[in-house]
Enzyme design. Structure first.
Site, PDB file in Angstrom:
ATOM      1  CE  LYS A  11      -3.938  -2.159   2.124  1.00  0.00           C
ATOM      2  NZ  LYS A  11      -5.191  -2.095   3.360  1.00  0.00           N
ATOM      3  CE1 TYR A  51      -9.447  -3.277   0.258  1.00  0.00           C
ATOM      4  CE2 TYR A  51      -8.620  -1.248  -1.213  1.00  0.00           C
ATOM      5  CZ  TYR A  51      -8.212  -2.237  -0.103  1.00  0.00           C
ATOM      6  OH  TYR A  51      -7.239  -2.628   0.333  1.00  0.00           O
ATOM      7  CG  ASN A 114      -3.769  -2.348   6.768  1.00  0.00           C
ATOM      8  OD1 ASN A 114      -3.559  -1.965   5.640  1.00  0.00           O
ATOM      9  ND2 ASN A 114      -4.603  -3.194   7.217  1.00  0.00           N
ATOM     10  CG  HIS A 117      -5.569  -6.327  -0.241  1.00  0.00           C
ATOM     11  ND1 HIS A 117      -6.654  -6.392   0.566  1.00  0.00           N
ATOM     12  CD2 HIS A 117      -5.776  -7.017  -1.114  1.00  0.00           C
ATOM     13  CE1 HIS A 117      -7.793  -7.186  -0.121  1.00  0.00           C
ATOM     14  NE2 HIS A 117      -7.096  -7.712  -0.974  1.00  0.00           N
ATOM     15  CD  GLU A 128      -8.982  -9.360  -3.519  1.00  0.00           C
ATOM     16  OE1 GLU A 128      -9.794  -8.870  -2.733  1.00  0.00           O
ATOM     17  OE2 GLU A 128      -7.834  -9.461  -3.080  1.00  0.00           O
TER      18      GLU A 128
HETATM   19  P1  CMP Z   1      -7.489  -4.571   3.594  1.00  0.00           P
HETATM   20  O1  CMP Z   1      -6.723  -6.208   3.730  1.00  0.00           O
HETATM   21  O2  CMP Z   1      -6.767  -3.818   2.452  1.00  0.00           O
HETATM   22  O3  CMP Z   1      -8.908  -4.708   3.419  1.00  0.00           O
HETATM   23  C1  CMP Z   1      -9.896  -3.602   3.682  1.00  0.00           C
HETATM   24  C2  CMP Z   1      -9.104  -2.535   4.434  1.00  0.00           C
HETATM   25  O4  CMP Z   1     -10.073  -1.674   4.981  1.00  0.00           O
HETATM   26  C3  CMP Z   1      -8.117  -3.335   5.573  1.00  0.00           C
HETATM   27  O5  CMP Z   1      -7.276  -3.679   4.939  1.00  0.00           O
HETATM   28  C4  CMP Z   1      -7.846  -2.030   6.270  1.00  0.00           C
HETATM   29  O6  CMP Z   1      -6.631  -1.418   5.887  1.00  0.00           O
HETATM   30  C5  CMP Z   1      -9.270  -1.041   5.988  1.00  0.00           C
HETATM   31  N1  CMP Z   1      -9.920  -0.746   7.391  1.00  0.00           N
HETATM   32  C6  CMP Z   1     -10.527  -1.684   7.991  1.00  0.00           C
HETATM   33  N2  CMP Z   1     -11.094  -1.126   9.069  1.00  0.00           N
HETATM   34  C7  CMP Z   1     -10.806   0.203   9.127  1.00  0.00           C
HETATM   35  C8  CMP Z   1     -11.131   1.416  10.035  1.00  0.00           C
HETATM   36  N3  CMP Z   1     -11.731   1.283  10.902  1.00  0.00           N
HETATM   37  N4  CMP Z   1     -10.643   2.519   9.453  1.00  0.00           N
HETATM   38  C9  CMP Z   1      -9.998   2.630   8.180  1.00  0.00           C
HETATM   39  N5  CMP Z   1      -9.533   1.527   7.406  1.00  0.00           N
HETATM   40  C10 CMP Z   1     -10.078   0.455   7.893  1.00  0.00           C
END
Ligand code: CMP
Length: 140
Positions: A11, A51, A114, A117, A128
Site C-alpha cells: 500500500k 474495494y 496497514n 492487502h 482480485e
Molecule cells: P485490507 O486487507 O486492504 O481490506 C480492507 C481494508 O480496510 C483493510 O485492509 C484496512 O486497511 C481497512 N480498514 C479496516 N477497518 C478500518 C477502519 N476502521 N478505518 C480505516 N480503514 C479500515
C-alpha cells in the site's frame, strides 16, 4: 495442501517509506513466490471498484482515498496454502493486534495505513488477481 495463488498489494504508506524490498523479503522467507508484480498508481475510481465489497462501511471513503494517494505494488504470490500463509505473514488488520514478526507489526502505521492487502479466500483471490493481471503476466 494445494498450491494456491493470492493477490497482494503493498500500500501507499509502505511504498512512500521505500519498504517494497523488505516486505517482499518477508513473503519470500515464508516460502511464497512472487510470480507477477507491477507498480501502479490507482485512480480513485479504480480503488473504489477494487474495494466495492466495503462500499457501505464507514471507512470506505478514507480507505479508497488512501489507496489512490500514491503508488502501490500489486503482485501475485504463489505457494502451498498461499492465501492463509500470506495472511499469517501480513498479521492482523490492526497492527496493534498483529503478532511479532509480521509485516503489519513491523511496518504498519494504523488500521487504515496497514502496509499490505491480501486476498481472504480462493474466490476473492481469483477475482482480485484478474482485476490487475492477465493470464500472460502470471509467470510461475
Ligand atoms: P485490507 O486487507 O486492504 O481490506 C480492507 C481494508 O480496510 C483493510 O485492509 C484496512 O486497511 C481497512 N480498514 C479496516 N477497518 C478500518 C477502519 N476502521 N478505518 C480505516 N480503514 C479500515
Amino acid at each position: 495442501m494445494a498450491i494456491e495463488r493470492t493477490l497482494s498489494i503493498i500500500k501507499p504508506d509502505a511504498t512512500r517509506r521505500n519498504l517494497t524490498g523488505r516486505i517482499n523479503a518477508k513473503f519470500e522467507e515464508a516460502g511464497l513466490r512472487i510470480i507477477a508484480q507491477k507498480r501502479i498508481h490507482l485512480t480513485l475510481a479504480q480503488a473504489q471498484k477494487f474495494y466495492e465489497v466495503h462500499r457501505e462501511r464507514p471507512f470506505f471513503g478514507e480507505l479508497t482515498t488512501f489507496m489512490a494517494s500514491g503508488p502501490v505494488v500489486v503482485q501475485v504470490l504463489e505457494g502451498e496454502a498461499a492465501i492463509t500463509r500470506n495472511r499469517e505473514v501480513m498479521g492482523a488488520t490492526n497492527p496493534a493486534n498483529a503478532a511479532a514478526g509480521t509485516i503489519r507489526k513491523e511496518f504498519a502505521l494504523s488500521v487504515g495505513e496497514n502496509s499490505v492487502h491480501g486476498s481472504d479466500a480462493p474466490e476473492t483471490a481469483a477475482v482480485e488477481i484478474a482485476y490487475f493481471f492477465s493470464g500472460l503476466e502470471l509467470v510461475g
